[in-house]
Design an enzyme around this catalytic site. Structure first.
Site, PDB file in Angstrom:
ATOM      1  N   GLU A  38      45.807  44.608  34.737  1.00  0.00           N
ATOM      2  CA  GLU A  38      45.190  45.247  35.753  1.00  0.00           C
ATOM      3  C   GLU A  38      45.984  44.821  37.096  1.00  0.00           C
ATOM      4  O   GLU A  38      46.668  43.781  37.361  1.00  0.00           O
ATOM      5  CB  GLU A  38      43.811  44.752  35.747  1.00  0.00           C
ATOM      6  CG  GLU A  38      42.960  44.924  36.874  1.00  0.00           C
ATOM      7  CD  GLU A  38      41.560  44.363  36.917  1.00  0.00           C
ATOM      8  OE1 GLU A  38      41.555  43.248  36.256  1.00  0.00           O
ATOM      9  OE2 GLU A  38      40.356  44.703  37.738  1.00  0.00           O
ATOM     10  N   LYS A 110      38.531  52.349  37.734  1.00  0.00           N
ATOM     11  CA  LYS A 110      37.797  51.284  37.221  1.00  0.00           C
ATOM     12  C   LYS A 110      36.186  51.474  37.635  1.00  0.00           C
ATOM     13  O   LYS A 110      35.721  51.684  38.972  1.00  0.00           O
ATOM     14  CB  LYS A 110      38.114  49.815  37.729  1.00  0.00           C
ATOM     15  CG  LYS A 110      37.400  48.636  37.135  1.00  0.00           C
ATOM     16  CD  LYS A 110      37.781  47.474  37.518  1.00  0.00           C
ATOM     17  CE  LYS A 110      37.132  46.291  36.884  1.00  0.00           C
ATOM     18  NZ  LYS A 110      37.950  44.903  36.942  1.00  0.00           N
ATOM     19  N   CYS A 143      39.317  45.627  32.584  1.00  0.00           N
ATOM     20  CA  CYS A 143      38.978  44.434  32.481  1.00  0.00           C
ATOM     21  C   CYS A 143      37.358  44.095  32.367  1.00  0.00           C
ATOM     22  O   CYS A 143      36.779  44.570  31.287  1.00  0.00           O
ATOM     23  CB  CYS A 143      39.485  43.563  33.881  1.00  0.00           C
ATOM     24  SG  CYS A 143      39.237  41.824  33.547  1.00  0.00           S
TER      25      CYS A 143
HETATM   26  C1  ACM Z   1      37.870  41.336  36.231  1.00  0.00           C
HETATM   27  O1  ACM Z   1      37.391  42.548  35.849  1.00  0.00           O
HETATM   28  N1  ACM Z   1      39.155  41.648  36.839  1.00  0.00           N
HETATM   29  C2  ACM Z   1      37.306  40.317  35.792  1.00  0.00           C
END
Ligand code: ACM
Length: 263
Positions: A38, A110, A143
């Site tokens: 990420e 995301k 993530c």
């Molecule tokens: C995250 O979503 N970077 C913990």
């Protein structure tokens, strides 16, 4: 199909240095699909959102980080999935791009932002898209999406055989949870986490490494150490993710009972 991850410590605020490292480390390897962490171009914590915005790129692939990854993908005849900070007319998104030698195959924004990410990013607004590379159906989540089973389920119901999962994990929970996400959906998953630490936004974070690849049966095919750089590949047959039978009398998809669930 040779699939893998590159676990490393992105240099904060320095996409060019991160690109150099990625280019050098990948240069000697042959692979079909590699996943990077990420926000691999920028790092994670930013006190000033304008600093992050200045380091962000459009999803078209015309920026310096993504266009260079497209060149690497072309040289390797491979697909590269990387987290990056996306600059769009609607704001800045914590995104992942899938790239091959022809350009951008797919971009995922995301959906589930973690903690202080809400100070920097807009939540994703395009759902969980899938794309095809060499006739294999592939999806992306980022993530903290791991904690919402709907993320992996949405991708699997769209046909994803491999879930690419760029991450900046700070808790030691996701690696075990992704075993279940792979098992319950009968898909491969590649979690590409980062290592090292950062301070900013009132936090001091240490990232937990242990990038991993999980099979559709929930087997840990490989798992990196919690520290240190790791470029790791395994050979898989993506066709194994098409078989959703769990027992002679059970199929993970056709046995679902959506009418009984609260959504
Ligand atoms: C995250 O979503 N970077 C913990």
């Amino acid at each position: 199909m040779k699939i893998g991850f590159f676990q490393f410590q992105p240099r904060h605020g320095d996409p060019a240095a991160n690109l150099d490292l990625i280019t050098n480390v990948l240069s000697d390897s042959q692979f079909d699909l590699v996943v990077l962490p990420e926000l691999a171009s920028t790092g994670y914590l930013f006190d000033d959102p304008r600093e992050l915005e200045a380091l962000s790129e459009p999803s078209s692939g015309s920026g310096s980080f993504l266009s260079s990854l497209i060149e690497i993908a072309m040289r390797h005849r491979a697909c590269i999935v990387s987290g990056f900070s996306e600059r769009a007319p609607e704001g800045v998104f914590n995104s992942a791009a899938a790239l091959d030698g022809n350009g951008v195959l797919c971009v995922y924004r995301k959906v589930h932002l973690f903690n202080t990410e809400k100070e920097l990013f807009q939540p994703g607004n395009n759902g969980f898209p899938v794309f095809y590379f060499n006739q294999v159906c592939i999806g992306m989540m980022i993530c903290f999406d791991w904690v919402f089973p709907e993320s992996a389920r949405s991708l699997a119901l769209k046909g994803a055989q491999i879930i690419c999962h760029p991450a900046n994990l700070v808790l030691p929970l996701c690696q075990n949870a992704m075993v279940v996400r792979s098992l319950e959906n009968a898909v491969f998953s590649i979690t590409a986490n980062r290592v090292g630490s950062e301070t900013g936004q009132g936090l001091s974070l240490r990232f937990t490494g242990k990038s991993q690849i999980i099979s559709p049966k929930g087997e840990v095919l490989t798992r990196a150490a919690e520290d240190g750089q790791s470029l790791t590949f395994v050979d898989i047959d993506p066709q194994n993710a098409l078989d959703k039978r769990f027992s002679p009398g059970n199929d993970l998809f056709s046995d679902r009972q959506p009418g009984q669930y609260t959504l």
